[in-house]
Design a protein around this motif. Sequence first.
Motif, PDB file in Angstrom:
ATOM      1  N   HIS A  54       0.978  -0.952   0.133  1.00  0.00           N
ATOM      2  CA  HIS A  54       0.304   0.193   0.227  1.00  0.00           C
ATOM      3  C   HIS A  54       0.364   1.491  -0.326  1.00  0.00           C
ATOM      4  CE1 HIS A  54      -3.359  -2.684   1.450  1.00  0.00           C
ATOM      5  NE2 HIS A  54      -3.782  -2.273   0.760  1.00  0.00           N
ATOM      6  N   ILE A  58      -0.079   3.223  -4.069  1.00  0.00           N
ATOM      7  CA  ILE A  58      -0.481   4.539  -5.038  1.00  0.00           C
ATOM      8  C   ILE A  58       0.889   5.499  -5.499  1.00  0.00           C
ATOM      9  CG2 ILE A  58      -1.056   6.609  -3.087  1.00  0.00           C
ATOM     10  CD1 ILE A  58      -2.869   4.575  -1.101  1.00  0.00           C
ATOM     11  N   THR A 100       6.664  -1.648  -3.449  1.00  0.00           N
ATOM     12  CA  THR A 100       5.315  -2.979  -4.046  1.00  0.00           C
ATOM     13  C   THR A 100       5.732  -4.575  -4.293  1.00  0.00           C
ATOM     14  OG1 THR A 100       4.336  -0.623  -5.103  1.00  0.00           O
ATOM     15  CG2 THR A 100       3.146  -2.510  -5.608  1.00  0.00           C
ATOM     16  N   TYR A 212     -10.008   4.165   1.890  1.00  0.00           N
ATOM     17  CA  TYR A 212      -8.417   3.534   1.461  1.00  0.00           C
ATOM     18  C   TYR A 212      -7.537   4.132   1.071  1.00  0.00           C
ATOM     19  CZ  TYR A 212      -6.829  -0.025  -1.196  1.00  0.00           C
ATOM     20  OH  TYR A 212      -5.427  -0.826  -2.158  1.00  0.00           O
ATOM     21  N   VAL A 213      -7.738   5.517   0.365  1.00  0.00           N
ATOM     22  CA  VAL A 213      -6.723   6.068  -0.902  1.00  0.00           C
ATOM     23  C   VAL A 213      -5.854   7.408   0.020  1.00  0.00           C
ATOM     24  CG1 VAL A 213      -6.693   8.015  -2.651  1.00  0.00           C
ATOM     25  CG2 VAL A 213      -8.290   5.524  -2.793  1.00  0.00           C
ATOM     26  N   SER A 216      -2.924   6.096   5.340  1.00  0.00           N
ATOM     27  CA  SER A 216      -1.948   5.809   5.676  1.00  0.00           C
ATOM     28  C   SER A 216      -1.124   4.467   6.217  1.00  0.00           C
ATOM     29  CB  SER A 216      -0.887   6.620   5.793  1.00  0.00           C
ATOM     30  OG  SER A 216      -0.978   7.615   7.659  1.00  0.00           O
TER      31      SER A 216
END
Length: 226
Positions: A54, A58, A100, A212-213, A216
């Motif tokens: 995560h 992003i 990632t 969700y976005v 942090s």
Amino acid sequence: MIDQLLWVIFPYVCIAFFVFGHFYRYKHDQFSWTAKSSEFIEKKQLMIGSLLFHIGIIPVILGHIAGLGIPKEWMRAIGVNDHLYHLGAMYGGGFFGIVTLAGMLLLTTRRLTKSNVRKLSSFSDIAVNALLLFIVFMGIYATLVTNNVVHDFDYRSTISVWFRDLLILQPDPNLMTGIPLTFKLHVLFGFLIFAFWPFTRLVHVWSVPLNYVGRSYILYRRHKAR
């Protein structure tokens, strides 16, 4: 004919599956709209892998939006010249891509090596992990290796233009004919996972999109023995 199939027909088919697949899944299979958490089986690898994924994904998504959606002339107009953009894409994109990839490696290893987690995993779960691993790896390779080997290639003058034209229903497949193979694979498999998206656990992203976005961190429950 093959270029028309790969760079016009295939992307639109994937987009159609993505859009209408979500409507179908929500209407006929709402109760499976979940991430199907296996936290209760094994938590440490899940926590570290999810956190890395995560943290990395992003900025990677935002970088793709900037690189594909914003013409380089607009970037220059706000003071971001080609050299500065290249440095940001190379080092920033490379760093978050590796973060990632590390998260995906942990999550995939956990899913395949933990017997109880593997038993709860469907074919789509494993396929999504494999696809994401491949897509992220190809993106990193294209960014850190291909860009430094093929010096005369500029994806913002080819792939980005093709992508924006695709969105306005005027795609030119000729823009993709001379693209290095690593970039082609990254693009094609990127569209492929969008086609699979509505039929996998990835739909849980839309369950609480703003939260969700914006968050942090990821909250994990701790169970205390009574």
